[in-house]
Design a protein around this motif. Structure first.
Motif, PDB file in Angstrom:
ATOM      1  N   ASP A 247     -16.030   5.666 -34.177  1.00 54.71           N
ATOM      2  CA  ASP A 247     -16.349   5.252 -32.819  1.00 54.71           C
ATOM      3  C   ASP A 247     -17.324   4.075 -32.792  1.00 54.71           C
ATOM      4  OD1 ASP A 247     -14.714   7.333 -31.755  1.00 54.71           O
ATOM      5  OD2 ASP A 247     -16.318   8.742 -32.228  1.00 54.71           O
ATOM      6  N   ASP A 248     -17.400   3.358 -33.928  1.00 54.44           N
ATOM      7  CA  ASP A 248     -18.202   2.133 -33.983  1.00 54.44           C
ATOM      8  C   ASP A 248     -17.572   1.167 -34.991  1.00 54.44           C
ATOM      9  OD1 ASP A 248     -20.126   0.205 -33.685  1.00 54.44           O
ATOM     10  OD2 ASP A 248     -21.717   1.306 -34.717  1.00 54.44           O
ATOM     11  N   LEU A 249     -16.343   0.782 -34.721  1.00 57.65           N
ATOM     12  CA  LEU A 249     -15.593  -0.152 -35.558  1.00 57.65           C
ATOM     13  C   LEU A 249     -15.261  -1.401 -34.738  1.00 57.65           C
ATOM     14  CD1 LEU A 249     -13.040   2.343 -37.177  1.00 57.65           C
ATOM     15  CD2 LEU A 249     -15.259   1.619 -38.097  1.00 57.65           C
ATOM     16  N   GLY A 257      -4.970 -18.216 -35.041  1.00 55.68           N
ATOM     17  CA  GLY A 257      -6.320 -18.550 -35.479  1.00 55.68           C
ATOM     18  C   GLY A 257      -7.382 -18.490 -34.409  1.00 55.68           C
ATOM     19  N   GLU A 258      -7.006 -18.304 -33.150  1.00 52.07           N
ATOM     20  CA  GLU A 258      -7.972 -18.255 -32.051  1.00 52.07           C
ATOM     21  C   GLU A 258      -8.234 -16.812 -31.648  1.00 52.07           C
ATOM     22  OE1 GLU A 258      -8.566 -19.921 -27.458  1.00 52.07           O
ATOM     23  OE2 GLU A 258      -6.790 -20.482 -28.619  1.00 52.07           O
ATOM     24  N   THR A 259      -9.501 -16.417 -31.590  1.00 52.01           N
ATOM     25  CA  THR A 259      -9.858 -15.036 -31.273  1.00 52.01           C
ATOM     26  C   THR A 259      -9.538 -14.708 -29.820  1.00 52.01           C
ATOM     27  OG1 THR A 259     -11.624 -15.040 -32.924  1.00 52.01           O
ATOM     28  CG2 THR A 259     -11.738 -13.360 -31.200  1.00 52.01           C
ATOM     29  N   MET A 260      -8.772 -13.637 -29.650  1.00 55.48           N
ATOM     30  CA  MET A 260      -8.388 -13.167 -28.316  1.00 55.48           C
ATOM     31  C   MET A 260      -9.040 -11.832 -27.976  1.00 55.48           C
ATOM     32  SD  MET A 260      -6.534 -15.477 -27.041  1.00 55.48           S
ATOM     33  CE  MET A 260      -5.584 -16.916 -27.470  1.00 55.48           C
ATOM     34  N   GLN A 261      -9.083 -10.922 -28.938  1.00 56.34           N
ATOM     35  CA  GLN A 261      -9.739  -9.625 -28.752  1.00 56.34           C
ATOM     36  C   GLN A 261     -10.846  -9.487 -29.795  1.00 56.34           C
ATOM     37  OE1 GLN A 261      -5.950  -7.175 -28.832  1.00 56.34           O
ATOM     38  NE2 GLN A 261      -6.965  -6.183 -27.101  1.00 56.34           N
ATOM     39  N   ASP A 262     -12.009  -9.055 -29.361  1.00 57.37           N
ATOM     40  CA  ASP A 262     -13.144  -8.868 -30.271  1.00 57.37           C
ATOM     41  C   ASP A 262     -14.084  -7.853 -29.624  1.00 57.37           C
ATOM     42  OD1 ASP A 262     -15.036  -9.022 -32.221  1.00 57.37           O
ATOM     43  OD2 ASP A 262     -15.721 -11.044 -31.734  1.00 57.37           O
ATOM     44  N   GLU A 263     -13.945  -6.597 -30.013  1.00 53.67           N
ATOM     45  CA  GLU A 263     -14.661  -5.521 -29.332  1.00 53.67           C
ATOM     46  C   GLU A 263     -14.910  -4.382 -30.308  1.00 53.67           C
ATOM     47  OE1 GLU A 263     -16.871  -4.269 -27.286  1.00 53.67           O
ATOM     48  OE2 GLU A 263     -15.785  -5.211 -25.610  1.00 53.67           O
ATOM     49  N   SER A 264     -15.882  -3.544 -30.002  1.00 49.03           N
ATOM     50  CA  SER A 264     -16.179  -2.364 -30.799  1.00 49.03           C
ATOM     51  C   SER A 264     -15.545  -1.132 -30.164  1.00 49.03           C
ATOM     52  CB  SER A 264     -17.692  -2.156 -30.901  1.00 49.03           C
ATOM     53  OG  SER A 264     -17.983  -0.883 -31.458  1.00 49.03           O
TER      54      SER A 264
END
Length: 333
Positions: A247-249, A257-264
């Motif tokens: 639950d913390d990944l 190459g372009e970041t679209m999703q970036d979440e924990s």
């Protein structure tokens, strides 16, 4: 066809992971993979030509100590991972999928779909949505539906975009892999039923989520999510013991190459244990089954950019490695 993973991608956390591999023109087989990119054919190690990754999961409690010993042994019979094709790590019998499970994502949707005449400032509407999410986490239940195993493809395989799919979109997700039968288990018992974790990209055609001919019947997940190859899976099943905090990944999806999703996964409204426990209240979860836990903000609809021919998606989750898939339009495949 397939594309190779990015060279800088770390394999996974822990001393070993499970994969399903094949040599050129050979049958697929269950494999123990080590962080130094070496492979051991588990059919040979277990003395069973019929062994599969799923049958290993069906006897997970007894298989796990043997796998740990094999990983530590470093004996003969290992070959370089580069010699093999990587397939989806398991063939599940059931795929449980979750929607609307990331707090910021659902808040964004709430704000974007304001009611006619609601002229309140965005800040006020976001605060309202946040309270709704808090209440939902405390009092409500997860939203779970079923996917088809036939939609699963390998982590480096091309994804064919059907000609009828007008708005194909990405949804990177953490997937829990079941390691023992689970029926009506409690939240406290749920993680004991999880053998490990893997990566899933739960593609969705947004244009067919809702039936245009019969809007009153609601969502059509069969049409929108279950085309062949719409669930790239893997590359590995990393044992739960190697993932201390599921639950913390960090989930990251890049498009060309372009970041679209970036979440924990900390942003999940319902954590893995609650998701598995909830699904088990109705269904009997079986070894090898998948429980997908939802996707964070940053889908294509958010960016106004949907998938098209030639796009390459790179998806990674902390400790689980990375997958790379290329989109191919059906007419060009």
């Amino acid at each position: 066809m397939s594309v190779k993973p990015a060279p800088s991608s770390a394999l996974f956390a822990g001393p070993f992971a499970l994969g399903t591999l094949s040599a050129p023109d050979g049958p697929a087989f269950p494999a123990l993979v080590t962080p130094d990119a070496q492979v051991l054919d588990l059919r040979v190690a277990f003395g069973d030509d019929r062994l599969t990754t799923r049958s290993l999961l069906e006897s997970w409690e007894s298989a796990l100590p043997r796998l740990r010993t094999l990983a530590a042994d470093g004996g003969p019979g290992r070959r370089p991972l580069a010699d093999f094709r990587v397939h989806a790590p398991v063939e599940p019998r059931q795929v449980f999928q979750s929607g609307a499970n990331y707090r910021q994502h659902v808040i964004d949707l709430h704000v974007a779909h304001r009611a006619p005449g609601d002229d309140r400032p965005v800040k006020e509407r976001r605060a309202e949505a946040a309270k709704i999410m808090d209440r939902r986490a405390a009092e409500d239940l997860p939203y779970v539906f079923l996917g088809l195993p036939s939609a699963i493809t390998g982590p480096y395989d091309d994804v064919v975009l059907p000609a009828w799919a007008e708005q194909p979109d990405w949804e990177l997700e953490l997937a829990a892999v079941i390691g023992r039968p689970a029926h009506r288990v409690s939240v406290e018992e749920a993680l004991d039923c999880v053998a490990g974790y893997t990566i899933a990209n739960d593609l969705t055609d947004r244009a067919t989520v809702f039936r245009r001919d019969m809007p009153q019947i609601g969502t059509d997940w069969l049409r929108s999510k279950n085309a062949p190859g719409f669930t790239p899976l893997g590359p590995w099943i990393v044992p739960a013991a190697s993932i201390a905090h599921p639950d913390d990944l960090r989930l990251t999806l890049k498009l060309n190459g372009e970041t679209m999703q970036d979440e924990s996964t900390k942003d999940m409204i319902f954590d893995v244990a609650r998701m598995v426990a909830y699904a088990s209240q109705t269904a009997r979860l079986l070894p090898g089954d998948l429980v997908l836990t939802g996707s964070p903000a940053g889908n294509g609809m958010h960016w106004g950019r949907l998938l098209r021919d030639g796009d390459v998606m790179d998806g990674s989750i902390t400790g689980l490695g990375a997958q790379r898939t290329r989109c191919v339009a059906e007419a060009a495949s």
